[in-house]
Design a protein around this motif. Sequence first.
Motif, PDB file in Angstrom:
ATOM      1  N   GLY A 187       0.652  -1.246  -0.033  1.00 62.19           N
ATOM      2  CA  GLY A 187      -0.094  -0.037   0.104  1.00 62.19           C
ATOM      3  C   GLY A 187       0.883   1.309   0.036  1.00 62.19           C
ATOM      4  N   TRP A 188       1.922   1.304   0.937  1.00 66.62           N
ATOM      5  CA  TRP A 188       2.762   2.512   0.849  1.00 66.62           C
ATOM      6  C   TRP A 188       3.618   2.513  -0.662  1.00 66.62           C
ATOM      7  CZ3 TRP A 188       7.890   2.861  -0.065  1.00 66.62           C
ATOM      8  CH2 TRP A 188       8.650   4.142   0.309  1.00 66.62           C
ATOM      9  N   LEU A 189       3.900   1.498  -1.100  1.00 66.28           N
ATOM     10  CA  LEU A 189       4.582   1.572  -2.514  1.00 66.28           C
ATOM     11  C   LEU A 189       3.733   2.347  -3.652  1.00 66.28           C
ATOM     12  CD1 LEU A 189       6.305  -1.722  -3.260  1.00 66.28           C
ATOM     13  CD2 LEU A 189       7.313   0.473  -3.081  1.00 66.28           C
ATOM     14  N   LEU A 190       2.492   1.778  -3.459  1.00 65.06           N
ATOM     15  CA  LEU A 190       1.294   2.233  -4.343  1.00 65.06           C
ATOM     16  C   LEU A 190       1.140   3.896  -4.157  1.00 65.06           C
ATOM     17  CD1 LEU A 190      -1.448  -0.333  -4.597  1.00 65.06           C
ATOM     18  CD2 LEU A 190       0.475   0.339  -6.327  1.00 65.06           C
ATOM     19  N   TRP A 191       1.048   4.179  -2.822  1.00 63.49           N
ATOM     20  CA  TRP A 191       0.747   5.645  -2.282  1.00 63.49           C
ATOM     21  C   TRP A 191       2.032   6.463  -2.847  1.00 63.49           C
ATOM     22  CZ3 TRP A 191       3.639   8.373   1.308  1.00 63.49           C
ATOM     23  CH2 TRP A 191       3.102   9.659   1.634  1.00 63.49           C
ATOM     24  N   PHE A 192       3.273   6.067  -2.500  1.00 67.33           N
ATOM     25  CA  PHE A 192       4.344   6.853  -2.858  1.00 67.33           C
ATOM     26  C   PHE A 192       4.568   7.057  -4.194  1.00 67.33           C
ATOM     27  CE2 PHE A 192       8.914   7.820  -2.906  1.00 67.33           C
ATOM     28  CZ  PHE A 192       9.009   8.771  -1.982  1.00 67.33           C
ATOM     29  N   HIS A 193       4.431   5.833  -5.145  1.00 69.25           N
ATOM     30  CA  HIS A 193       4.401   6.011  -6.585  1.00 69.25           C
ATOM     31  C   HIS A 193       3.538   7.052  -7.117  1.00 69.25           C
ATOM     32  CE1 HIS A 193       4.237   4.820 -10.826  1.00 69.25           C
ATOM     33  NE2 HIS A 193       5.459   4.866 -10.517  1.00 69.25           N
ATOM     34  N   GLY A 194       2.289   7.153  -6.524  1.00 71.78           N
ATOM     35  CA  GLY A 194       1.444   8.071  -6.750  1.00 71.78           C
ATOM     36  C   GLY A 194       1.799   9.757  -6.640  1.00 71.78           C
ATOM     37  N   LYS A 195       2.481   9.782  -5.387  1.00 70.42           N
ATOM     38  CA  LYS A 195       3.087  10.920  -5.349  1.00 70.42           C
ATOM     39  C   LYS A 195       4.247  11.539  -6.433  1.00 70.42           C
ATOM     40  CE  LYS A 195       4.144  12.564  -1.312  1.00 70.42           C
ATOM     41  NZ  LYS A 195       4.577  12.780   0.039  1.00 70.42           N
ATOM     42  N   ILE A 196       5.087  10.481  -6.677  1.00 71.25           N
ATOM     43  CA  ILE A 196       6.020  10.650  -7.568  1.00 71.25           C
ATOM     44  C   ILE A 196       5.305  10.792  -9.151  1.00 71.25           C
ATOM     45  CG2 ILE A 196       7.850   9.349  -8.992  1.00 71.25           C
ATOM     46  CD1 ILE A 196       8.317   7.641  -6.474  1.00 71.25           C
ATOM     47  N   GLU A 197       4.522  10.125  -9.453  1.00 74.44           N
ATOM     48  CA  GLU A 197       3.716  10.377 -10.668  1.00 74.44           C
ATOM     49  C   GLU A 197       3.239  12.100 -10.728  1.00 74.44           C
ATOM     50  OE1 GLU A 197       2.945   8.644 -13.652  1.00 74.44           O
ATOM     51  OE2 GLU A 197       4.833   7.228 -12.739  1.00 74.44           O
ATOM     52  N   LYS A 198       2.450  12.475  -9.617  1.00 70.41           N
ATOM     53  CA  LYS A 198       2.024  13.645  -9.329  1.00 70.41           C
ATOM     54  C   LYS A 198       2.962  14.764  -9.672  1.00 70.41           C
ATOM     55  CE  LYS A 198      -2.324  13.050  -6.834  1.00 70.41           C
ATOM     56  NZ  LYS A 198      -2.848  13.374  -5.555  1.00 70.41           N
TER      57      LYS A 198
END
Length: 109
Positions: free
Chosen positions: A93-104
């Motif tokens: 879950g943390w990976l998905l959340w953090f990758h979303g921040k990178i994408e944004k």
Amino acid sequence: MVGNIIMLVCMWFCAGLFLGFGLYARRREEPMWFWSGTTVPRDSVSDVPAYNQANCRMWIAYSLPWWLGGLVALFSALAAAVIALLACTAGLGWLLWFHGKIEKRYRKQ
């Protein structure tokens, strides 16, 4: 004791794999992907080196509980299994959340 060593080897194998992802992301000249089988077009990222560096940090941070779990396995295979379970669930879950921040942050709008 043999079970503890097996757990240590398995956890450190996973840790090394995730560390390898991070080091690979840092050295890539093209944007690093997250999902298997996908690519990120260069023109869709505002700063490719910073984007890849952020991916590097993400993967290296994700490897940390696996390294720790390997050390814990020397004393308790059960405690190491709990760490692995948490890394596989909350960590994902943390990976998905953090990758979303990178994408944004780095994707061009």
